[in-house]
Design a protein around this motif. Structure first.
Motif, short mmCIF file in Angstrom:
data_model
loop_
_atom_site.label_atom_id
_atom_site.label_comp_id
_atom_site.label_asym_id
_atom_site.label_seq_id
_atom_site.Cartn_x
_atom_site.Cartn_y
_atom_site.Cartn_z
N PRO A 103 0.96 -1.17 0.05
CA PRO A 103 0.02 -0.14 0.08
C PRO A 103 0.90 1.31 -0.01
N LYS A 104 2.05 1.34 0.62
CA LYS A 104 2.89 2.43 0.52
C LYS A 104 3.55 2.67 -0.70
N ALA A 105 4.16 1.39 -1.24
CA ALA A 105 4.92 1.58 -2.57
C ALA A 105 4.21 1.52 -3.74
N PHE A 106 2.99 1.00 -3.66
CA PHE A 106 2.06 1.02 -4.85
C PHE A 106 0.82 1.31 -4.60
N ASP A 131 -2.36 0.85 -7.08
CA ASP A 131 -2.71 -0.60 -7.07
C ASP A 131 -3.44 -0.87 -5.80
N TYR A 132 -3.02 -0.57 -4.49
CA TYR A 132 -3.54 -1.10 -3.35
C TYR A 132 -3.98 0.27 -2.15
N LYS A 133 -4.96 0.32 -2.02
CA LYS A 133 -5.61 1.20 -0.89
C LYS A 133 -4.89 0.70 0.57
N SER A 134 -5.30 -0.50 0.82
CA SER A 134 -4.85 -1.28 2.01
C SER A 134 -4.86 -2.60 1.82
N ILE A 135 -4.12 -3.28 2.86
CA ILE A 135 -4.10 -4.72 3.12
C ILE A 135 -4.11 -4.91 4.58
N PHE A 173 -7.54 -7.49 0.92
CA PHE A 173 -6.76 -6.76 -0.03
C PHE A 173 -7.94 -5.66 -0.49
N HIS A 174 -7.82 -4.32 -0.47
CA HIS A 174 -8.63 -3.17 -0.75
C HIS A 174 -7.70 -2.63 -2.03
N ALA A 204 -7.01 -0.16 -5.51
CA ALA A 204 -7.23 1.34 -5.70
C ALA A 204 -8.30 1.57 -6.45
N GLU A 205 -8.85 2.53 -6.64
CA GLU A 205 -9.95 3.18 -7.17
C GLU A 205 -9.55 2.92 -8.76
N GLY A 206 -10.62 2.53 -9.57
CA GLY A 206 -10.51 2.27 -10.96
C GLY A 206 -9.86 0.73 -11.32
N SER A 207 -9.59 -0.03 -10.45
CA SER A 207 -8.83 -1.18 -10.49
C SER A 207 -9.72 -1.92 -11.46
N GLN A 208 -9.38 -2.43 -12.51
CA GLN A 208 -10.05 -3.58 -13.65
C GLN A 208 -10.20 -5.00 -12.70
N LEU A 209 -9.41 -5.13 -11.83
CA LEU A 209 -9.39 -6.44 -11.16
C LEU A 209 -10.23 -6.86 -10.20
#
Length: 153
Positions: free
Chosen positions: A32-35, A38-42, A58-59, A61-66
């Motif tokens: 979450p800190k480095a990326f 991709d990641y809001k939080s874990i 795993f939360h 990031a906004e707009g994640s297609q995954l």
């Protein structure tokens, strides 16, 4: 078209295998800190987030297609062999796959390493596509982790 499938990818990286493995194992705090793109939080929900039986939420990031979120359980982990196996136990992916099991292995190669990622899955219906979007996301993350480690060196 089969309901069961398997995806595999091998990626050769510049990072030392021990450093790479440690970053993967510390992904709960590092990702979450480095990326943040991709990641809001874990969040660790059960266990220590590393040992078999641990559950992480795993939360994305906004707009994640995954997916928006997913819960994974660590099924097996071996720090000596640098392998971890996880299953998705809750989240958006399970709308499409009744089973999703991931396996990561970090293998030393000279000064660098190779990451092998395998996913075994069972689709909910025949017309569901193979989870190549998950594979692409994993590859992107593995490359980003390599870049992250290189910038710290």
């Amino acid at each position: 078209m089969a309901l069961r499938g398997k995806l595999e990818v091998d990626i050769e990286l510049k990072s030392n295998a021990d450093k790479y493995w440690q970053t993967i194992r510390d992904s709960t705090t590092i990702f979450p800190k480095a990326f943040p793109h991709d990641y809001k939080s874990i969040d660790v929900l059960e266990g220590d987030g590393k040992a078999p039986g641990s559950v992480r939420h795993f939360h994305y990031a906004e707009g994640s297609q995954l997916a928006k979120s997913s819960k994974e359980r660590i099924e097996a982990a071996d720090d000596e062999k640098k392998t971890v196996t996880y299953s998705i136990v809750e989240g958006d992916l399970l709308q499409y796959y009744t089973k999703f099991l991931g396996h990561i292995a970090v293998i030393p190669i000279g000064e660098g390493c190779e990451v092998k990622w395998t996913a075994e899955y069972v689709k909910t219906k025949h017309d569901i596509p193979d989870p190549t979007i998950v594979k692409d996301f994993a590859v992107k993350n593995f490359l980003e982790v390599d870049d992250y480690i290189q910038t710290l060196a």
